[in-house]
Scaffold this active site. Structure first.
Site, PDB file in Angstrom:
ATOM      1  N   SER A  46       0.823  -1.208   0.000  1.00 57.84           N
ATOM      2  CA  SER A  46       0.000   0.000   0.000  1.00 57.84           C
ATOM      3  C   SER A  46       0.859   1.260   0.000  1.00 57.84           C
ATOM      4  CB  SER A  46      -0.898   0.034   1.242  1.00 57.84           C
ATOM      5  OG  SER A  46      -1.649  -1.144   1.357  1.00 57.84           O
TER       6      SER A  46
HETATM    7  N1  SAH Z   1      -0.947  -4.634   3.949  1.00 60.69           N
HETATM    8  C1  SAH Z   1      -0.255  -4.936   2.709  1.00 60.69           C
HETATM    9  C2  SAH Z   1      -1.056  -4.521   1.513  1.00 60.69           C
HETATM   10  C3  SAH Z   1      -1.270  -5.680   0.615  1.00 60.69           C
HETATM   11  S1  SAH Z   1      -2.456  -5.479  -0.690  1.00 60.69           S
HETATM   12  C4  SAH Z   1       1.115  -4.322   2.724  1.00 60.69           C
HETATM   13  O1  SAH Z   1       1.416  -3.553   3.634  1.00 60.69           O
HETATM   14  O2  SAH Z   1       1.915  -4.656   1.852  1.00 60.69           O
HETATM   15  C5  SAH Z   1      -3.761  -6.527  -0.132  1.00 60.69           C
HETATM   16  C6  SAH Z   1      -3.439  -7.978   0.087  1.00 60.69           C
HETATM   17  O3  SAH Z   1      -4.661  -8.614   0.451  1.00 60.69           O
HETATM   18  C7  SAH Z   1      -2.897  -8.762  -1.104  1.00 60.69           C
HETATM   19  O4  SAH Z   1      -1.682  -9.363  -0.773  1.00 60.69           O
HETATM   20  C8  SAH Z   1      -3.980  -9.819  -1.374  1.00 60.69           C
HETATM   21  O5  SAH Z   1      -3.467 -11.065  -1.811  1.00 60.69           O
HETATM   22  C9  SAH Z   1      -4.620  -9.945  -0.007  1.00 60.69           C
HETATM   23  N2  SAH Z   1      -5.974 -10.491   0.012  1.00 60.69           N
HETATM   24  C10 SAH Z   1      -6.988 -10.331  -0.862  1.00 60.69           C
HETATM   25  N3  SAH Z   1      -8.087 -10.986  -0.462  1.00 60.69           N
HETATM   26  C11 SAH Z   1      -7.762 -11.586   0.725  1.00 60.69           C
HETATM   27  C12 SAH Z   1      -8.469 -12.408   1.658  1.00 60.69           C
HETATM   28  N4  SAH Z   1      -9.748 -12.769   1.469  1.00 60.69           N
HETATM   29  N5  SAH Z   1      -7.818 -12.838   2.751  1.00 60.69           N
HETATM   30  C13 SAH Z   1      -6.520 -12.497   2.991  1.00 60.69           C
HETATM   31  N6  SAH Z   1      -5.804 -11.725   2.151  1.00 60.69           N
HETATM   32  C14 SAH Z   1      -6.414 -11.267   1.028  1.00 60.69           C
END
Ligand code: SAH
Length: 215
Positions: free
Chosen positions: A61
């Site tokens: 993010s």
């Molecule tokens: N907090 C992260 C942002 C990652 S983007 C950071 O700091 O890097 C969002 C993430 O949510 C992705 O890796 C995606 O694979 C995950 N995601 C999507 N749907 C999900 C679900 N149902 N359960 C867990 N993770 C999920």
């Protein structure tokens, strides 16, 4: 520029100047080495004002969004927190730096493996537990949580996540359409959910039972 100087500039220009005021969030983001959570090839861009690709169509993010999500949780230290969408592990690391007991859940196994490695390299392995699973269902066996942070977009406030909040607990989640959402702060109260108005944002979709369907 040295990473610590880049971090300080990120905090002043991207966070404080735009209204992120929680000193505990600002201090933690001035400390966590964000460059350890992006792929080696993009390490030079770690402190840019954008989300960056981390593989599998997912992103770390934008720093400002992490600042907004974590400010919305109003943490004081020592709380049990659920982090949905581990991704790179960066947000989980900032939560750990703030003193939280972090349970993080990621649906893509490969990303969870990399996040665990990055968290270990940054020194947070003992304060963050990364699980693989559908984060829309939360982690019932670890509930209740004082706070839940969701880093992917949901079509509605996921009911299971609200149900796993402690009384007075706060859930921050982007809710809306696939391409545009509002970052909502939802507080659990005896009268039911209280949603506070949020800012416009754009996250990758939460894919799962209470998220968007696959594809
Ligand atoms: N907090 C992260 C942002 C990652 S983007 C950071 O700091 O890097 C969002 C993430 O949510 C992705 O890796 C995606 O694979 C995950 N995601 C999507 N749907 C999900 C679900 N149902 N359960 C867990 N993770 C999920």
């Amino acid at each position: 520029m040295q990473p610590d100087l880049q971090r300080a500039a990120m905090v002043e220009e991207q966070l404080r100047a735009r209204g992120v005021e929680d000193e505990r969030v600002l201090e933690a983001m001035a400390t966590v080495p964000r460059e350890l959570f992006v792929p080696k090839a993009t390490r030079g861009r770690a402190y840019e004002d954008v989300a960056l690709p981390i593989g599998d169509g997912q992103t770390i993010s934008q720093p400002y969004m992490v600042g907004l999500i974590l400010s919305g949780l109003r943490l004081r230290g020592g709380e049990r927190v659920l982090d949905v969408g581990t991704g790179s592990g960066y947000q989980a690391a900032v939560l750990a730096e703030m003193g939280a007991d972090v349970h993080s859940i990621e649906r893509v196994p490969k990303l969870a493996v990399r996040a665990r490695e990055a968290l270990a390299a940054a020194g947070y392995a003992d304060r963050v537990e990364v699980r693989v699973g559908d984060g829309t269902q939360g982690l019932p066996e670890e509930a209740p949580f004082a706070a839940i942070a969701v880093a992917a977009a949901a079509p509605v406030v996921p009911p299971s996540l609200y149900g796993q909040l402690a009384d007075g607990g706060r859930l921050v989640v982007p809710v809306g359409a696939r391409r545009e959402q509002l970052l909502l702060v939802v507080v659990r109260s005896p009268e039911g959910p209280v949603a506070l108005a949020g800012v416009a944002c754009r996250f990758v979709p939460l894919v799962g039972a209470d998220g968007f369907g696959d594809g």
